[in-house]
Design a protein around this motif. Structure first.
Motif, PDB file in Angstrom:
ATOM      1  N   ASN A  14       0.839  -1.197   0.000  1.00  0.00           N
ATOM      2  CA  ASN A  14       0.000   0.000   0.000  1.00  0.00           C
ATOM      3  C   ASN A  14       0.885   1.263   0.000  1.00  0.00           C
ATOM      4  O   ASN A  14       0.725   2.161  -0.830  1.00  0.00           O
ATOM      5  CB  ASN A  14      -0.902  -0.051   1.244  1.00  0.00           C
ATOM      6  CG  ASN A  14      -1.874   1.099   1.318  1.00  0.00           C
ATOM      7  OD1 ASN A  14      -1.464   2.251   1.351  1.00  0.00           O
ATOM      8  ND2 ASN A  14      -3.156   0.804   1.346  1.00  0.00           N
ATOM      9  N   TYR A  15       1.843   1.313   0.904  1.00  0.00           N
ATOM     10  CA  TYR A  15       2.703   2.501   1.023  1.00  0.00           C
ATOM     11  C   TYR A  15       3.586   2.686  -0.215  1.00  0.00           C
ATOM     12  O   TYR A  15       3.958   3.809  -0.549  1.00  0.00           O
ATOM     13  CB  TYR A  15       3.572   2.415   2.283  1.00  0.00           C
ATOM     14  CG  TYR A  15       2.790   2.575   3.575  1.00  0.00           C
ATOM     15  CD1 TYR A  15       1.456   2.969   3.570  1.00  0.00           C
ATOM     16  CD2 TYR A  15       3.397   2.331   4.801  1.00  0.00           C
ATOM     17  CE1 TYR A  15       0.752   3.094   4.748  1.00  0.00           C
ATOM     18  CE2 TYR A  15       2.691   2.472   5.986  1.00  0.00           C
ATOM     19  CZ  TYR A  15       1.369   2.848   5.951  1.00  0.00           C
ATOM     20  OH  TYR A  15       0.671   2.977   7.119  1.00  0.00           O
ATOM     21  N   ILE A  18       1.721   4.938  -2.166  1.00  0.00           N
ATOM     22  CA  ILE A  18       1.364   6.224  -1.555  1.00  0.00           C
ATOM     23  C   ILE A  18       2.598   7.115  -1.387  1.00  0.00           C
ATOM     24  O   ILE A  18       2.593   8.278  -1.755  1.00  0.00           O
ATOM     25  CB  ILE A  18       0.661   5.994  -0.203  1.00  0.00           C
ATOM     26  CG1 ILE A  18      -0.721   5.376  -0.468  1.00  0.00           C
ATOM     27  CG2 ILE A  18       0.538   7.276   0.602  1.00  0.00           C
ATOM     28  CD1 ILE A  18      -1.488   5.007   0.765  1.00  0.00           C
ATOM     29  N   CYS A  19       3.654   6.542  -0.804  1.00  0.00           N
ATOM     30  CA  CYS A  19       4.851   7.345  -0.526  1.00  0.00           C
ATOM     31  C   CYS A  19       6.012   6.421  -0.172  1.00  0.00           C
ATOM     32  O   CYS A  19       5.924   5.623   0.758  1.00  0.00           O
ATOM     33  CB  CYS A  19       4.558   8.307   0.633  1.00  0.00           C
ATOM     34  SG  CYS A  19       6.026   9.144   1.242  1.00  0.00           S
ATOM     35  N   ARG A  83      -9.924   7.626  -3.648  1.00  0.00           N
ATOM     36  CA  ARG A  83      -8.787   8.485  -3.976  1.00  0.00           C
ATOM     37  C   ARG A  83      -7.468   7.680  -4.084  1.00  0.00           C
ATOM     38  O   ARG A  83      -6.626   7.966  -4.903  1.00  0.00           O
ATOM     39  CB  ARG A  83      -8.657   9.579  -2.901  1.00  0.00           C
ATOM     40  CG  ARG A  83      -7.839  10.785  -3.295  1.00  0.00           C
ATOM     41  CD  ARG A  83      -8.026  11.909  -2.285  1.00  0.00           C
ATOM     42  NE  ARG A  83      -7.834  11.455  -0.923  1.00  0.00           N
ATOM     43  CZ  ARG A  83      -6.669  11.409  -0.310  1.00  0.00           C
ATOM     44  NH1 ARG A  83      -5.587  11.788  -0.940  1.00  0.00           N
ATOM     45  NH2 ARG A  83      -6.578  10.990   0.939  1.00  0.00           N
ATOM     46  N   LEU A  84      -7.331   6.683  -3.192  1.00  0.00           N
ATOM     47  CA  LEU A  84      -6.099   5.896  -3.202  1.00  0.00           C
ATOM     48  C   LEU A  84      -6.375   4.486  -3.721  1.00  0.00           C
ATOM     49  O   LEU A  84      -5.828   3.509  -3.228  1.00  0.00           O
ATOM     50  CB  LEU A  84      -5.496   5.848  -1.787  1.00  0.00           C
ATOM     51  CG  LEU A  84      -5.179   7.202  -1.157  1.00  0.00           C
ATOM     52  CD1 LEU A  84      -4.789   7.047   0.301  1.00  0.00           C
ATOM     53  CD2 LEU A  84      -4.061   7.909  -1.921  1.00  0.00           C
ATOM     54  N   GLU A  85      -7.238   4.430  -4.729  1.00  0.00           N
ATOM     55  CA  GLU A  85      -7.708   3.113  -5.190  1.00  0.00           C
ATOM     56  C   GLU A  85      -6.569   2.188  -5.612  1.00  0.00           C
ATOM     57  O   GLU A  85      -6.591   1.003  -5.323  1.00  0.00           O
ATOM     58  CB  GLU A  85      -8.698   3.281  -6.346  1.00  0.00           C
ATOM     59  CG  GLU A  85      -9.333   1.946  -6.707  1.00  0.00           C
ATOM     60  CD  GLU A  85     -10.074   1.961  -8.033  1.00  0.00           C
ATOM     61  OE1 GLU A  85     -10.733   2.950  -8.336  1.00  0.00           O
ATOM     62  OE2 GLU A  85      -9.984   0.943  -8.744  1.00  0.00           O
ATOM     63  N   LYS A  86      -5.575   2.723  -6.273  1.00  0.00           N
ATOM     64  CA  LYS A  86      -4.490   1.855  -6.745  1.00  0.00           C
ATOM     65  C   LYS A  86      -3.784   1.179  -5.565  1.00  0.00           C
ATOM     66  O   LYS A  86      -3.481  -0.016  -5.613  1.00  0.00           O
ATOM     67  CB  LYS A  86      -3.495   2.673  -7.568  1.00  0.00           C
ATOM     68  CG  LYS A  86      -2.550   1.802  -8.350  1.00  0.00           C
ATOM     69  CD  LYS A  86      -1.740   2.608  -9.340  1.00  0.00           C
ATOM     70  CE  LYS A  86      -0.873   1.667 -10.172  1.00  0.00           C
ATOM     71  NZ  LYS A  86       0.055   2.385 -11.025  1.00  0.00           N
ATOM     72  N   ALA A  87      -3.520   1.947  -4.506  1.00  0.00           N
ATOM     73  CA  ALA A  87      -2.872   1.391  -3.309  1.00  0.00           C
ATOM     74  C   ALA A  87      -3.765   0.327  -2.670  1.00  0.00           C
ATOM     75  O   ALA A  87      -3.301  -0.741  -2.271  1.00  0.00           O
ATOM     76  CB  ALA A  87      -2.559   2.508  -2.315  1.00  0.00           C
ATOM     77  N   HIS A  88      -5.080   0.607  -2.577  1.00  0.00           N
ATOM     78  CA  HIS A  88      -6.033  -0.374  -2.031  1.00  0.00           C
ATOM     79  C   HIS A  88      -6.000  -1.651  -2.853  1.00  0.00           C
ATOM     80  O   HIS A  88      -5.982  -2.763  -2.329  1.00  0.00           O
ATOM     81  CB  HIS A  88      -7.478   0.146  -2.095  1.00  0.00           C
ATOM     82  CG  HIS A  88      -7.746   1.371  -1.274  1.00  0.00           C
ATOM     83  ND1 HIS A  88      -8.778   2.242  -1.557  1.00  0.00           N
ATOM     84  CD2 HIS A  88      -7.127   1.868  -0.180  1.00  0.00           C
ATOM     85  CE1 HIS A  88      -8.775   3.220  -0.685  1.00  0.00           C
ATOM     86  NE2 HIS A  88      -7.783   3.024   0.166  1.00  0.00           N
ATOM     87  N   GLN A 154      -1.605  13.991   0.901  1.00  0.00           N
ATOM     88  CA  GLN A 154      -1.917  13.140   2.057  1.00  0.00           C
ATOM     89  C   GLN A 154      -0.953  13.301   3.233  1.00  0.00           C
ATOM     90  O   GLN A 154      -1.159  12.710   4.277  1.00  0.00           O
ATOM     91  CB  GLN A 154      -2.025  11.662   1.657  1.00  0.00           C
ATOM     92  CG  GLN A 154      -0.787  11.047   1.076  1.00  0.00           C
ATOM     93  CD  GLN A 154      -0.810  11.104  -0.440  1.00  0.00           C
ATOM     94  OE1 GLN A 154      -1.386  12.020  -1.027  1.00  0.00           O
ATOM     95  NE2 GLN A 154      -0.198  10.141  -1.093  1.00  0.00           N
TER      96      GLN A 154
END
Ligand code: SF4
Length: 166
Positions: A14-15, A18-19, A83-88, A154
């Motif tokens: 997930n991270y 995101i980052c 918003r963070l669908e790809k990470a999910h 975020q």
């Protein structure tokens, strides 16, 4: 322990999206997030899941339903925002990948009620190869110096905000 490994690597995947700084910090045991989630997620693989038709596991703000359908498990996750669908998506695909390694066939549905959207997820050879590439890259990032924090939307809601920007 296998269950811990599933949780840790799922969060890392997930991270990763995101980052990379957050990924690095989390991976170096600077985890400032709620560790009790780990225990809760551990229940996902607990035998109890296989004895009932459906079980809900609450992980922070995320509810995961595990439904047994014959010899297949279905993971259902309800998300507030896409918003963070790809990470999910990749975190959940990693869980499917992990379960497959344990010999458990599973598929998943990500549900975004606000957006009136359901995303069905299933593994295939291409996705499995991609997950393996991502896991290799995560390992690589963690071996290197911490990636420099870069401010993004975020960051304000991130547990590492003070660390990165104070
Ligand atoms: S505050 Fe921002 S840059 Fe720092 S870890 Fe969190 S998301 Fe990454």
């Amino acid at each position: 322990m296998l269950i811990d490994e599933m949780y840790i690597r799922g969060v890392q995947v997930n991270y990763y999206f995101i980052c990379k700084t957050k990924l690095w910090l989390f991976s170096h045991n600077m985890n400032m997030e709620n560790e009790s989630d780990l225990v809760k997620l551990g229940k996902l693989l607990h035998l109890d899941v296989f004895e009932r038709e459906q079980k809900e596991i609450q992980l922070g703000s995320i509810a995961i339903d595990v439904i047994r359908k014959g010899d297949t498990l279905e993971i259902r996750e309800v998300k507030k925002s896409d918003r963070l669908e790809k990470a999910h998506r990749y975190q959940t695909l990693y869980y499917l990948y992990y379960l497959k390694k344990l010999g458990i066939r599973a598929k998943a549905v990500l549900s975004y009620p606000k957006a009136k959207k359901n995303v069905e997820l299933e593994l295939n050879d291409e996705i499995e190869a991609e997950i393996e590439r991502i896991l290799d890259e995560i390992e690589d990032i963690c071996k290197r110096e911490m990636p420099k924090p870069e401010y993004k939307k975020q960051c304000r809601r991130c547990a590492y905000f003070e660390f990165c920007f104070s």
